[in-house]
Design a protein around this motif. Structure first.
Motif, mmCIF file in Angstrom:
data_model
loop_
_atom_site.group_PDB
_atom_site.id
_atom_site.type_symbol
_atom_site.label_atom_id
_atom_site.label_comp_id
_atom_site.label_asym_id
_atom_site.label_seq_id
_atom_site.Cartn_x
_atom_site.Cartn_y
_atom_site.Cartn_z
ATOM 1 N N PRO A 278 -55.922 84.609 -79.915
ATOM 2 C CA PRO A 278 -54.525 84.910 -80.292
ATOM 3 C C PRO A 278 -53.593 83.706 -80.323
ATOM 4 C CG PRO A 278 -55.016 85.709 -78.081
ATOM 5 C CD PRO A 278 -56.315 85.282 -78.665
ATOM 6 N N ARG A 279 -54.062 82.533 -80.005
ATOM 7 C CA ARG A 279 -53.239 81.335 -80.145
ATOM 8 C C ARG A 279 -53.486 80.628 -81.471
ATOM 9 N NH1 ARG A 279 -49.104 81.992 -77.962
ATOM 10 N NH2 ARG A 279 -48.646 79.780 -78.319
ATOM 11 N N PHE A 280 -54.334 81.239 -82.328
ATOM 12 C CA PHE A 280 -54.702 80.585 -83.579
ATOM 13 C C PHE A 280 -54.637 81.582 -84.732
ATOM 14 C CE2 PHE A 280 -56.791 78.423 -80.101
ATOM 15 C CZ PHE A 280 -56.519 77.087 -80.358
ATOM 16 N N TRP A 281 -54.394 81.048 -85.942
ATOM 17 C CA TRP A 281 -54.413 81.880 -87.133
ATOM 18 C C TRP A 281 -55.823 82.319 -87.452
ATOM 19 C CZ3 TRP A 281 -49.818 83.478 -87.910
ATOM 20 C CH2 TRP A 281 -48.703 82.655 -87.814
ATOM 21 N N GLY A 282 -55.958 83.495 -88.074
ATOM 22 C CA GLY A 282 -57.255 83.987 -88.499
ATOM 23 C C GLY A 282 -57.888 83.071 -89.539
ATOM 24 N N PRO A 283 -59.201 83.173 -89.734
ATOM 25 C CA PRO A 283 -59.899 82.238 -90.639
ATOM 26 C C PRO A 283 -59.469 82.345 -92.092
ATOM 27 C CG PRO A 283 -61.363 84.005 -89.882
ATOM 28 C CD PRO A 283 -60.127 84.102 -89.056
ATOM 29 N N THR A 284 -58.914 83.474 -92.515
ATOM 30 C CA THR A 284 -58.492 83.624 -93.911
ATOM 31 C C THR A 284 -56.974 83.546 -94.095
ATOM 32 O OG1 THR A 284 -58.418 86.051 -93.723
ATOM 33 C CG2 THR A 284 -60.518 85.051 -94.407
ATOM 34 N N THR A 285 -56.237 83.326 -93.010
ATOM 35 C CA THR A 285 -54.776 83.248 -93.093
ATOM 36 C C THR A 285 -54.347 81.943 -93.758
ATOM 37 O OG1 THR A 285 -54.527 84.577 -91.089
ATOM 38 C CG2 THR A 285 -52.629 83.249 -91.757
ATOM 39 N N PRO A 286 -53.508 81.998 -94.788
ATOM 40 C CA PRO A 286 -53.043 80.756 -95.420
ATOM 41 C C PRO A 286 -52.086 80.006 -94.502
ATOM 42 C CG PRO A 286 -51.885 82.636 -96.348
ATOM 43 C CD PRO A 286 -52.942 83.211 -95.444
ATOM 44 N N THR A 287 -52.178 78.698 -94.491
ATOM 45 C CA THR A 287 -51.279 77.853 -93.697
ATOM 46 C C THR A 287 -50.818 76.662 -94.525
ATOM 47 O OG1 THR A 287 -53.028 76.444 -92.785
ATOM 48 C CG2 THR A 287 -52.508 78.467 -91.561
ATOM 49 N N PHE A 288 -49.687 76.102 -94.125
ATOM 50 C CA PHE A 288 -49.159 74.944 -94.845
ATOM 51 C C PHE A 288 -50.119 73.760 -94.798
ATOM 52 C CE2 PHE A 288 -44.451 76.293 -94.334
ATOM 53 C CZ PHE A 288 -44.508 76.962 -95.546
ATOM 54 N N THR A 289 -50.677 73.464 -93.606
ATOM 55 C CA THR A 289 -51.513 72.275 -93.501
ATOM 56 C C THR A 289 -52.806 72.410 -94.298
ATOM 57 O OG1 THR A 289 -52.335 73.159 -91.390
ATOM 58 C CG2 THR A 289 -50.637 71.473 -91.276
ATOM 59 N N ALA A 290 -53.243 73.638 -94.533
ATOM 60 C CA ALA A 290 -54.446 73.843 -95.339
ATOM 61 C C ALA A 290 -54.131 73.832 -96.835
ATOM 62 C CB ALA A 290 -55.123 75.158 -94.958
ATOM 63 N N ASP A 291 -52.957 74.370 -97.205
ATOM 64 C CA ASP A 291 -52.660 74.595 -98.617
ATOM 65 C C ASP A 291 -51.577 73.700 -99.197
ATOM 66 O OD1 ASP A 291 -54.456 76.685 -98.268
ATOM 67 O OD2 ASP A 291 -52.878 78.173 -97.962
ATOM 68 N N ARG A 292 -50.735 73.098 -98.345
ATOM 69 C CA ARG A 292 -49.621 72.294 -98.852
ATOM 70 C C ARG A 292 -49.702 70.833 -98.417
ATOM 71 N NH1 ARG A 292 -49.694 76.016 -101.633
ATOM 72 N NH2 ARG A 292 -48.131 77.659 -101.907
ATOM 73 N N GLY A 293 -50.811 70.457 -97.835
ATOM 74 C CA GLY A 293 -50.987 69.067 -97.418
ATOM 75 C C GLY A 293 -51.149 68.946 -95.915
ATOM 76 N N ALA A 294 -52.099 68.114 -95.490
ATOM 77 C CA ALA A 294 -52.373 67.957 -94.066
ATOM 78 C C ALA A 294 -51.205 67.345 -93.307
ATOM 79 C CB ALA A 294 -53.625 67.087 -93.866
ATOM 80 N N ASN A 295 -50.260 66.711 -94.022
ATOM 81 C CA ASN A 295 -49.123 66.078 -93.347
ATOM 82 C C ASN A 295 -47.896 66.987 -93.253
ATOM 83 O OD1 ASN A 295 -48.365 66.078 -96.019
ATOM 84 N ND2 ASN A 295 -47.762 63.923 -96.086
ATOM 85 N N THR A 296 -48.104 68.313 -93.347
ATOM 86 C CA THR A 296 -46.991 69.263 -93.238
ATOM 87 C C THR A 296 -46.977 69.979 -91.888
ATOM 88 O OG1 THR A 296 -48.323 71.001 -94.297
ATOM 89 C CG2 THR A 296 -46.930 69.656 -95.729
ATOM 90 N N GLY A 297 -47.643 69.413 -90.883
ATOM 91 C CA GLY A 297 -47.681 70.029 -89.567
ATOM 92 C C GLY A 297 -46.353 69.921 -88.827
ATOM 93 N N ARG A 298 -46.199 70.746 -87.823
ATOM 94 C CA ARG A 298 -44.986 70.790 -87.002
ATOM 95 C C ARG A 298 -44.731 69.430 -86.360
ATOM 96 N NH1 ARG A 298 -40.186 72.951 -85.803
ATOM 97 N NH2 ARG A 298 -40.028 74.313 -83.992
ATOM 98 N N GLY A 299 -43.485 68.951 -86.446
ATOM 99 C CA GLY A 299 -43.115 67.700 -85.796
ATOM 100 C C GLY A 299 -43.699 66.458 -86.429
ATOM 101 N N TYR A 300 -44.178 66.541 -87.668
ATOM 102 C CA TYR A 300 -44.911 65.437 -88.279
ATOM 103 C C TYR A 300 -44.020 64.349 -88.894
ATOM 104 C CZ TYR A 300 -49.875 66.717 -88.096
ATOM 105 O OH TYR A 300 -51.164 66.952 -87.707
ATOM 106 N N ARG A 301 -42.723 64.593 -89.058
ATOM 107 C CA ARG A 301 -41.862 63.619 -89.728
ATOM 108 C C ARG A 301 -40.531 63.532 -88.994
ATOM 109 N NH1 ARG A 301 -42.738 65.634 -96.044
ATOM 110 N NH2 ARG A 301 -45.005 65.907 -95.892
ATOM 111 N N TRP A 302 -40.405 62.575 -88.094
ATOM 112 C CA TRP A 302 -39.209 62.531 -87.254
ATOM 113 C C TRP A 302 -37.945 62.235 -88.056
ATOM 114 C CZ3 TRP A 302 -35.694 58.612 -86.242
ATOM 115 C CH2 TRP A 302 -36.029 57.319 -86.698
ATOM 116 N N MET A 303 -38.073 61.608 -89.208
ATOM 117 C CA MET A 303 -36.893 61.272 -90.004
ATOM 118 C C MET A 303 -36.478 62.382 -90.966
ATOM 119 S SD MET A 303 -37.140 57.190 -90.950
ATOM 120 C CE MET A 303 -35.580 57.305 -91.847
ATOM 121 N N SER A 304 -37.291 63.409 -91.134
ATOM 122 C CA SER A 304 -37.007 64.460 -92.108
ATOM 123 C C SER A 304 -36.198 65.591 -91.489
ATOM 124 C CB SER A 304 -38.309 65.024 -92.684
ATOM 125 O OG SER A 304 -38.047 66.158 -93.495
ATOM 126 N N GLY A 305 -35.208 66.085 -92.247
ATOM 127 C CA GLY A 305 -34.364 67.173 -91.757
ATOM 128 C C GLY A 305 -34.912 68.565 -92.006
#
Length: 407
Positions: A278-305
């Motif tokens: 329950p701390r992880f998304w299911g294997p078929t659940t779409p996520t940003f880091t899988a579908d929109r780029g590996a660099n879209t994770g939480r806290g990944y860009r300190w300069m971005s608003g």
């Protein structure tokens, strides 16, 4: 002299085995205590870093009579019609609140790199001369060639978070508080061209009830509920690439009656979370880091608003799901605070105090629609008490809700 009178010169095999067994038991008993002591030290260091940020905000406010702005900067570049377009000549008004804090947390050298034209860039991870130089305040803060954006600031990191390095840019573990609704959290009162729009301004006044409002100057005088009763920032995990529900978002929860705006807990109840883990998304659940780029994770860009990188909300309680209405990290979604500490996370109050909020904080009705301009009763209309209980009321700056509990 008989054998019984001779002195013994060593241990027997049985005695050695007993000693080894005792040592093993002691190590087994002490190891959890050592680990707990180390985490306690890391947690204290994390709190101290957050305290430094709080002092930086107060010093910034003393200097400029306002808090640093979430999503500020040099505006749109010529030929770039919308703020979401990339640019190497302006930052498209997308700098985070943390950028302005750098000279107030002993990062003057980094601030000078940002605030002046910068003649260096990263190419293949190697620093090289750049012609022409980057402009003052940099390009849009998604460019991995811009060295300040790739720099990790120690004061913006929690030692309990092990995340480091690529695919992230410079990471941060601290985000400003946008309140108890994500309505207009993406652009505030400004449209795609960063021009104030009266209709968007009306929606922003109704929905953006936190200490920070994107593209807008906010000051302590705007926090009418009292600085000691209002959260202005919270802690967050950074992504480790493991599909953690707190570090990468699932998306497209945009149905008018069952989507995340109407039912904030939808991502926890619609099968998106792995029932066995329950701390992880299911294997078929779409996520940003899988579908929109590996660099879209939480806290990944300190300069971005963008709020997935440098903000938090008091809708869902700490350490719950990142759940987006749209299908891109630059759109609207719920971003709760989170941490690697056991049982909760740190928050920064307006008076500079650091509080530890538990995951079980009273958070009202998680199946109730968030406050929005066009709501009609019984949905919470503009000015209504937060539907998310104590947690929601701590995130609003001027809602006149009485806080009857000590965190």
């Amino acid at each position: 002299m008989n054998r019984s009178q001779q002195s013994r010169t060593g241990f027997t095999l049985v005695e050695l085995l007993v000693v080894i067994a005792i040592i093993g038991v002691l190590v087994g008993l002490l190891l959890p205590a050592v680990q707990a002591a180390r985490e306690a030290a890391r947690r204290m260091s994390c709190s101290n870093n957050f305290k430094q940020i709080g002092l930086g905000i107060h010093n910034y406010h003393s200097a400029y009579k306002q808090m640093p702005i979430q999503k500020s900067g040099t505006g749109l570049s010529m030929g770039a019609g919308n703020w979401w377009d990339g640019s190497n000549v302006t930052n498209q008004g997308q700098l985070s609140w943390l950028v302005g804090l750098t000279p107030f947390i002993e990062q003057q050298a980094l601030w000078e790199q940002i605030s002046n034209p910068n003649g260096y860039e990263l190419v293949g991870g190697v620093q090289q001369l750049r012609t022409p130089p980057w402009p003052a305040m940099g390009p849009k803060p998604e460019n991995t060639a811009y060295i300040p954006a790739m720099t990790e600031v120690p004061s913006f990191r929690c030692p309990s978070d092990p995340g480091t390095g690529l695919p992230a840019m410079g990471r941060t573990n601290y985000g400003c508080c946008l309140g108890d609704s994500f309505s207009k959290a993406e652009a505030g009162a400004r449209n795609a061209q960063l021009v104030v729009n009266n209709g968007d301004a009306e929606w922003t006044r109704a929905g953006q009830r936190g200490a920070f409002v994107v593209h807008q100057k906010m000051a302590f005088r705007d926090i009418l509920d009292g600085l000691s009763n209002t959260i202005i920032a919270g802690e967050m995990n950074t992504d480790l690439g493991d599909r953690d529900i707190t570090t990468t978002a699932t998306y497209n929860k945009n149905d008018a009656t069952t989507g995340v705006k109407a039912v904030p807990s939808v991502c926890r109840t619609d099968g998106s979370v792995d029932p066995l883990r329950p701390r992880f998304w299911g294997p078929t659940t779409p996520t940003f880091t899988a579908d929109r780029g590996a660099n879209t994770g939480r806290g990944y860009r300190w300069m971005s608003g963008e709020h997935i990188y440098t903000a938090m909300m008091t809708i869902l309680p700490p350490n719950t799901t990142l759940c987006y209405q749209g299908d891109w990290p630059g759109q609207e979604g719920i971003v709760p605070p989170s941490s690697r500490h056991q049982g909760g996370c740190h928050v920064l109050m307006g008076d500079g105090a650091i509080k530890f909020v538990t995951d079980s904080i009273e958070a009202g009705d998680q199946n109730r629609k968030m406050v929005e301009f066009n709501n009609v009763a019984p949905a919470p209309v503009p000015g209504a008490a937060s539907p998310y209980g104590l947690w929601g009321s701590l995130g609003t700056r001027a809602n006149k809700e009485v806080i009857q509990e000590e965190l």
